[in-house]
Motif scaffolding. Structure first.
Motif, PDB file in Angstrom:
ATOM      1  N   ALA A  50       0.815  -1.210   0.000  1.00 13.74           N
ATOM      2  CA  ALA A  50       0.000   0.000   0.000  1.00 13.74           C
ATOM      3  C   ALA A  50       0.853   1.265   0.000  1.00 13.74           C
ATOM      4  O   ALA A  50       0.578   2.221  -0.740  1.00 13.74           O
ATOM      5  CB  ALA A  50      -0.939  -0.006   1.207  1.00 13.74           C
ATOM      6  N   HIS A  51       1.909   1.297   0.827  1.00 18.41           N
ATOM      7  CA  HIS A  51       2.717   2.512   0.913  1.00 18.41           C
ATOM      8  C   HIS A  51       3.502   2.756  -0.374  1.00 18.41           C
ATOM      9  O   HIS A  51       3.775   3.908  -0.727  1.00 18.41           O
ATOM     10  CB  HIS A  51       3.670   2.443   2.116  1.00 18.41           C
ATOM     11  CG  HIS A  51       4.770   1.432   1.981  1.00 18.41           C
ATOM     12  ND1 HIS A  51       4.591   0.099   2.299  1.00 18.41           N
ATOM     13  CD2 HIS A  51       6.053   1.548   1.527  1.00 18.41           C
ATOM     14  CE1 HIS A  51       5.724  -0.552   2.076  1.00 18.41           C
ATOM     15  NE2 HIS A  51       6.613   0.292   1.599  1.00 18.41           N
ATOM     16  N   THR A  90     -11.885   7.121   1.604  1.00 22.30           N
ATOM     17  CA  THR A  90     -11.099   5.893   1.459  1.00 22.30           C
ATOM     18  C   THR A  90     -11.368   5.240   0.104  1.00 22.30           C
ATOM     19  O   THR A  90     -12.393   5.503  -0.538  1.00 22.30           O
ATOM     20  CB  THR A  90     -11.431   4.886   2.569  1.00 22.30           C
ATOM     21  OG1 THR A  90     -12.823   4.544   2.501  1.00 22.30           O
ATOM     22  CG2 THR A  90     -11.123   5.478   3.940  1.00 22.30           C
ATOM     23  N   SER A  92     -10.862   1.353  -2.181  1.00 24.55           N
ATOM     24  CA  SER A  92     -10.582  -0.094  -2.173  1.00 24.55           C
ATOM     25  C   SER A  92     -10.603  -0.613  -3.602  1.00 24.55           C
ATOM     26  O   SER A  92     -11.442  -1.440  -3.973  1.00 24.55           O
ATOM     27  CB  SER A  92     -11.624  -0.838  -1.328  1.00 24.55           C
ATOM     28  OG  SER A  92     -11.663  -0.374  -0.004  1.00 24.55           O
ATOM     29  N   HIS A  98      -3.729  -4.207  -2.496  1.00 25.86           N
ATOM     30  CA  HIS A  98      -3.290  -3.868  -1.136  1.00 25.86           C
ATOM     31  C   HIS A  98      -3.844  -2.533  -0.647  1.00 25.86           C
ATOM     32  O   HIS A  98      -3.517  -2.115   0.464  1.00 25.86           O
ATOM     33  CB  HIS A  98      -1.766  -3.888  -1.057  1.00 25.86           C
ATOM     34  CG  HIS A  98      -1.184  -5.248  -1.306  1.00 25.86           C
ATOM     35  ND1 HIS A  98      -1.396  -6.320  -0.465  1.00 25.86           N
ATOM     36  CD2 HIS A  98      -0.444  -5.737  -2.336  1.00 25.86           C
ATOM     37  CE1 HIS A  98      -0.789  -7.391  -0.941  1.00 25.86           C
ATOM     38  NE2 HIS A  98      -0.210  -7.063  -2.081  1.00 25.86           N
ATOM     39  N   TRP A  99      -4.662  -1.905  -1.455  1.00 22.74           N
ATOM     40  CA  TRP A  99      -5.410  -0.733  -1.001  1.00 22.74           C
ATOM     41  C   TRP A  99      -6.819  -1.192  -0.645  1.00 22.74           C
ATOM     42  O   TRP A  99      -7.676  -1.334  -1.509  1.00 22.74           O
ATOM     43  CB  TRP A  99      -5.471   0.315  -2.101  1.00 22.74           C
ATOM     44  CG  TRP A  99      -4.351   1.322  -2.053  1.00 22.74           C
ATOM     45  CD1 TRP A  99      -3.211   1.275  -1.332  1.00 22.74           C
ATOM     46  CD2 TRP A  99      -4.307   2.554  -2.800  1.00 22.74           C
ATOM     47  NE1 TRP A  99      -2.442   2.384  -1.571  1.00 22.74           N
ATOM     48  CE2 TRP A  99      -3.087   3.188  -2.468  1.00 22.74           C
ATOM     49  CE3 TRP A  99      -5.161   3.169  -3.708  1.00 22.74           C
ATOM     50  CZ2 TRP A  99      -2.705   4.414  -3.020  1.00 22.74           C
ATOM     51  CZ3 TRP A  99      -4.789   4.377  -4.267  1.00 22.74           C
ATOM     52  CH2 TRP A  99      -3.586   5.000  -3.916  1.00 22.74           C
ATOM     53  N   PHE A 102      -8.163   2.194   2.071  1.00 25.07           N
ATOM     54  CA  PHE A 102      -6.966   3.020   2.167  1.00 25.07           C
ATOM     55  C   PHE A 102      -7.375   4.490   2.312  1.00 25.07           C
ATOM     56  O   PHE A 102      -8.178   4.999   1.515  1.00 25.07           O
ATOM     57  CB  PHE A 102      -6.091   2.845   0.929  1.00 25.07           C
ATOM     58  CG  PHE A 102      -4.792   3.594   1.003  1.00 25.07           C
ATOM     59  CD1 PHE A 102      -3.725   3.084   1.726  1.00 25.07           C
ATOM     60  CD2 PHE A 102      -4.643   4.822   0.371  1.00 25.07           C
ATOM     61  CE1 PHE A 102      -2.529   3.775   1.826  1.00 25.07           C
ATOM     62  CE2 PHE A 102      -3.450   5.520   0.450  1.00 25.07           C
ATOM     63  CZ  PHE A 102      -2.390   4.996   1.185  1.00 25.07           C
ATOM     64  N   GLN A 107      -4.157  10.922   3.300  1.00 19.42           N
ATOM     65  CA  GLN A 107      -2.755  10.887   2.898  1.00 19.42           C
ATOM     66  C   GLN A 107      -2.413  12.020   1.934  1.00 19.42           C
ATOM     67  O   GLN A 107      -1.322  12.600   2.011  1.00 19.42           O
ATOM     68  CB  GLN A 107      -2.429   9.531   2.264  1.00 19.42           C
ATOM     69  CG  GLN A 107      -2.471   8.364   3.240  1.00 19.42           C
ATOM     70  CD  GLN A 107      -1.466   8.536   4.375  1.00 19.42           C
ATOM     71  OE1 GLN A 107      -0.307   8.852   4.160  1.00 19.42           O
ATOM     72  NE2 GLN A 107      -1.937   8.332   5.596  1.00 19.42           N
TER      73      GLN A 107
END
Length: 318
Positions: A50-51, A90, A92, A98-99, A102, A107
């Protein structure tokens, strides 16, 4: 990749825009008249952590915050592959595994240079619909379905002259209506989804399963090249995808009463190779008196639609 398209006039208000998809992340500065002034694009590391995916978003955003015109930006629009949750900020995306939930808006707000500017989130296909209704092929229509056929399949609705994202920002998410209740499992958790039948990914997979000997990168673009050369397996793969999409369009038209359908995304760049069978199959499925005369149009804004549309979402929030 960076593209400078214009300088804009000194007093033109701007919006910043991010278009996040399974293949690429595009960022841009857009004027209140829809002029794309600056554009930057990076690949999406879709299967990464994700990052790592967000690091690519941050890289694209940095290309905007460092631009000399950044101080004229009043808001940031984000169109993301979905599902999205515009209320919570958020995302998805089905194609970015992997999000999941998120916190994309949070962010983005933390990035250097963003400051107190509002961040507005919507689905990427809703953004495309906003762009095509504002500056593109849907301008002349009050009721239209705008579809992105690319890595996945998404769509946005223009109803009664306005883009209708719905409360969560996902209205019109055509790729995840089920056409076959006994069909293949979909990453979204359902079965037989349109995306698994009509996307570029599905076209390439179908061609390989039917015996096409992959050339180039084996993508839908390579299948399109083979189809133009007359390869019957490649042609059949495009025809099957067009037929599935025609069913989804006919169902949507029966539900909400449309005037036009605008087709964009990477697969649509194959032109009549995809649009001709789509129109032919649509005639077989859109048979009601109020669905049979749907206009089927190619998107006018190409790969810029997502960026321009994300900016439209930002301006509409003012």
């Amino acid at each position: 990749m960076t593209l400078h398209q214009a300088t804009g006039t000194p007093d033109t208000p701007l919006a910043a825009a991010l278009d996040i998809g399974g293949t690429k992340i595009a960022a841009g500065l857009v004027s209140a008249t829809g002029e794309l002034i600056h554009r930057h694009q990076v690949p999406t590391p879709a299967t990464a952590a994700a990052h790592t995916v967000f690091a690519a978003v941050a890289e694209a955003l940095d290309a905007l915050t460092g631009h000399p015109l950044w101080e004229r930006v009043g808001a940031i629009g984000v169109g993301s592959a979905g599902p999205v949750d515009a209320r919570r900020g958020t995302v998805s995306p089905v194609n970015i595994p992997h999000w999941r939930d998120f916190p994309l808006v949070e962010q983005v707000r933390k990035q250097p240079g963003v400051g107190e500017r509002p961040v507005v989130l919507g689905g990427d296909a809703v953004a495309m619909a906003a762009a095509e209704h504002w500056r593109g092929a849907a301008r002349e229509y009050r009721d239209a379905l705008c579809i992105v056929v690319s890595t996945g399949v998404g769509a946005g609705l223009v109803l009664d002259g306005r883009v209708r994202p719905g409360p969560s920002g996902n209205a019109g998410h055509l790729g995840h209506i089920s056409l076959d209740p006994d069909g293949d499992p979909c990453p979204c958790g359902s079965r037989g989804c349109l995306e698994g039948l009509a996307s570029g990914t599905a076209i390439a997979r179908r061609a390989r399963e039917a015996g096409w000997h992959a050339t180039g990168d084996g993508s839908a673009a390579a299948v399109a090249e083979a189809a133009r050369a007359g390869d019957p397996v490649a042609l059949a793969a495009f025809d099957r995808a067009a037929r599935a999409l025609a069913v989804g369009i006919a169902n949507t038209a029966a539900l909400v009463d449309l005037e036009a359908v605008v087709i964009g995304g990477g697969v649509a760049q194959s032109g009549e190779l995809f649009l001709a069978p789509l129109r032919r199959h649509l005639a077989d499925y859109a048979t009601l008196s109020y669905t049979r005369d749907l206009a089927v149009l190619p998107a006018a804004l190409g790969t810029d639609a997502g960026v321009i549309g994300a900016a439209a979402l930002a301006f509409a929030n003012d």
